[in-house]
Write a protein that holds these residues in place. Structure first.
Motif, mmCIF file in Angstrom:
data_model
loop_
_atom_site.group_PDB
_atom_site.id
_atom_site.type_symbol
_atom_site.label_atom_id
_atom_site.label_comp_id
_atom_site.label_asym_id
_atom_site.label_seq_id
_atom_site.Cartn_x
_atom_site.Cartn_y
_atom_site.Cartn_z
ATOM 1 N N CYS A 36 0.836 -1.223 0.000
ATOM 2 C CA CYS A 36 0.000 0.000 0.000
ATOM 3 C C CYS A 36 0.863 1.263 0.000
ATOM 4 N N CYS A 37 2.081 1.164 0.523
ATOM 5 C CA CYS A 37 2.943 2.343 0.658
ATOM 6 C C CYS A 37 3.764 2.589 -0.608
ATOM 7 N N ILE A 38 3.818 1.591 -1.467
ATOM 8 C CA ILE A 38 4.594 1.752 -2.698
ATOM 9 C C ILE A 38 3.667 2.251 -3.802
ATOM 10 N N ASP A 39 2.431 1.750 -3.781
ATOM 11 C CA ASP A 39 1.407 2.217 -4.713
ATOM 12 C C ASP A 39 0.618 3.310 -3.978
ATOM 13 N N VAL A 40 1.194 4.517 -3.893
ATOM 14 C CA VAL A 40 0.601 5.552 -3.031
ATOM 15 C C VAL A 40 -0.364 6.490 -3.766
ATOM 16 N N GLY A 41 -0.976 5.978 -4.833
ATOM 17 C CA GLY A 41 -1.881 6.814 -5.605
ATOM 18 C C GLY A 41 -3.021 7.411 -4.814
ATOM 19 N N ASN A 42 -3.517 6.664 -3.812
ATOM 20 C CA ASN A 42 -4.712 7.138 -3.113
ATOM 21 C C ASN A 42 -4.457 7.564 -1.677
ATOM 22 N N ILE A 43 -3.229 7.862 -1.321
ATOM 23 C CA ILE A 43 -2.973 8.278 0.058
ATOM 24 C C ILE A 43 -3.311 9.766 0.168
ATOM 25 N N ASP A 44 -4.587 10.011 0.429
ATOM 26 C CA ASP A 44 -5.064 11.380 0.624
ATOM 27 C C ASP A 44 -5.104 11.683 2.121
ATOM 28 N N ARG A 86 6.554 5.148 -4.704
ATOM 29 C CA ARG A 86 6.861 4.779 -3.321
ATOM 30 C C ARG A 86 6.709 5.995 -2.405
ATOM 31 N N CYS A 87 6.062 5.813 -1.258
ATOM 32 C CA CYS A 87 5.864 6.918 -0.312
ATOM 33 C C CYS A 87 7.208 7.407 0.233
ATOM 34 N N ALA A 88 7.305 8.705 0.387
ATOM 35 C CA ALA A 88 8.548 9.320 0.869
ATOM 36 C C ALA A 88 8.856 8.932 2.323
ATOM 37 N N PHE A 89 7.856 8.421 3.045
ATOM 38 C CA PHE A 89 8.065 8.076 4.464
ATOM 39 C C PHE A 89 8.388 6.597 4.672
ATOM 40 N N LEU A 90 8.469 5.866 3.567
ATOM 41 C CA LEU A 90 8.762 4.436 3.681
ATOM 42 C C LEU A 90 10.267 4.216 3.781
ATOM 43 N N LYS A 91 10.669 3.494 4.848
ATOM 44 C CA LYS A 91 12.105 3.253 5.048
ATOM 45 C C LYS A 91 12.560 2.068 4.175
ATOM 46 N N THR A 95 9.326 -0.239 6.580
ATOM 47 C CA THR A 95 8.502 0.209 7.701
ATOM 48 C C THR A 95 8.336 1.722 7.550
ATOM 49 N N CYS A 96 7.344 2.251 8.279
ATOM 50 C CA CYS A 96 6.976 3.660 8.112
ATOM 51 C C CYS A 96 7.672 4.537 9.155
ATOM 52 N N ILE A 97 8.290 5.603 8.695
ATOM 53 C CA ILE A 97 9.041 6.465 9.607
ATOM 54 C C ILE A 97 8.098 7.319 10.479
ATOM 55 N N ILE A 98 6.850 7.447 10.045
ATOM 56 C CA ILE A 98 5.877 8.227 10.842
ATOM 57 C C ILE A 98 4.707 7.332 11.265
ATOM 58 N N TYR A 99 5.009 6.065 11.513
ATOM 59 C CA TYR A 99 3.945 5.084 11.767
ATOM 60 C C TYR A 99 2.958 5.533 12.848
ATOM 61 N N ILE A 101 1.976 8.393 13.680
ATOM 62 C CA ILE A 101 1.096 9.513 13.298
ATOM 63 C C ILE A 101 0.634 9.379 11.837
ATOM 64 N N ARG A 102 0.747 8.169 11.286
ATOM 65 C CA ARG A 102 0.351 7.985 9.876
ATOM 66 C C ARG A 102 -1.107 8.413 9.700
ATOM 67 N N PRO A 103 -1.419 8.939 8.506
ATOM 68 C CA PRO A 103 -2.789 9.435 8.292
ATOM 69 C C PRO A 103 -3.811 8.309 8.198
ATOM 70 N N PHE A 104 -5.091 8.696 8.206
ATOM 71 C CA PHE A 104 -6.149 7.696 8.206
ATOM 72 C C PHE A 104 -6.130 6.828 6.949
ATOM 73 N N SER A 105 -5.758 7.420 5.809
ATOM 74 C CA SER A 105 -5.683 6.642 4.560
ATOM 75 C C SER A 105 -4.812 5.403 4.733
ATOM 76 N N CYS A 106 -3.789 5.526 5.577
ATOM 77 C CA CYS A 106 -2.880 4.392 5.801
ATOM 78 C C CYS A 106 -3.412 3.462 6.894
ATOM 79 N N ARG A 107 -4.312 3.972 7.702
ATOM 80 C CA ARG A 107 -4.816 3.182 8.836
ATOM 81 C C ARG A 107 -5.926 2.223 8.437
HETATM 82 S S1 SF4 Z 1 2.789 7.384 5.495
HETATM 83 FE FE1 SF4 Z 1 3.690 5.467 6.203
HETATM 84 S S2 SF4 Z 1 1.997 3.978 6.195
HETATM 85 FE FE2 SF4 Z 1 1.376 5.735 4.922
HETATM 86 S S3 SF4 Z 1 1.937 5.212 2.773
HETATM 87 FE FE3 SF4 Z 1 3.660 6.361 3.691
HETATM 88 S S4 SF4 Z 1 5.058 4.784 4.521
HETATM 89 FE FE4 SF4 Z 1 3.054 3.818 4.181
#
Ligand code: SF4
Length: 192
Positions: A36-44, A86-91, A95-99, A101-107
């Protein structure tokens, strides 16, 4: 931004997790999957979520801060071309660097079947609960905006816009051009 909105946002996140707990027990998602973090088309995200992430970014040391900013600029450029990236916050370890406080789209995203490069399979009831939560988050951020994570963070990187938003005085005219060209929605028009 009124004091306490961040706390109310956390409550909405927590309530959603309680409401979908029975569905998520059948999720096949594991730490380090990150499809989901690599295909970040819908992370609003909303501006309320964006301001929390922006504040966290201010605490990052160099060269991490610049690397994430460059990644967000890349996301924005690729999004404009209709490319998913790929999301800029993906290590590196996926894993997520802002896990925390990740937004609802990611939750709300999970899948009961291995996505394997395709869309996740989510229970319809969970999807409806997620849509309801999105509405509530937009209502909470009623003087703000929603849009792709890279657009909202780019907007909030402007000090004047950030200041106006924090004071609840960010007028649509102020970001009309940016909003139109980047498909930002005004939260105050969200259905109640
Ligand atoms: S913010 Fe974190 S959980 Fe959300 S897409 Fe980016 S890396 Fe993934």
């Amino acid at each position: 931004m009124k004091i306490g909105k961040s706390e109310k946002l956390k409550e909405l996140y927590n309530q959603y997790e309680i409401d979908v707990a029975e569905f998520k027990t059948s999720a096949v998602c594991v730490k380090g999957c990150a499809n989901c973090c690599i295909d970040v088309g819908n992370i609003d995200i909303t501006t309320l979520e964006g301001i929390i992430i922006h504040k966290r970014m201010a605490t990052f040391a160099e060269p991490l801060k610049s690397k994430i900013k460059a990644g967000l600029a890349q996301n924005k450029m690729e999004r404009e071309k209709g490319v998913l990236s790929r999301c800029a916050f993906l290590k590196k370890d996926k894993t997520c660097i802002i896990y925390d406080i990740r937004p609802f789209s990611c939750r709300w995203l999970y899948s009961v079947k291995d996505c394997n490069g395709t869309s996740p399979t989510v229970h319809r009831q969970a999807l409806n609960l997620a849509k309801n939560t999105v509405k509530k988050i937009q209502q909470l951020d009623s003087a703000g905006y929603s849009g792709h994570i890279s657009y909202i963070l780019s907007l909030l990187d402007n000090e004047e816009i950030r200041r106006l938003y924090m004071r609840g005085k960010l007028k649509p005219q102020k970001i009309a051009h940016f909003g139109k060209s980047h498909g930002l929605s005004i939260n105050r028009t969200a259905p109640s």
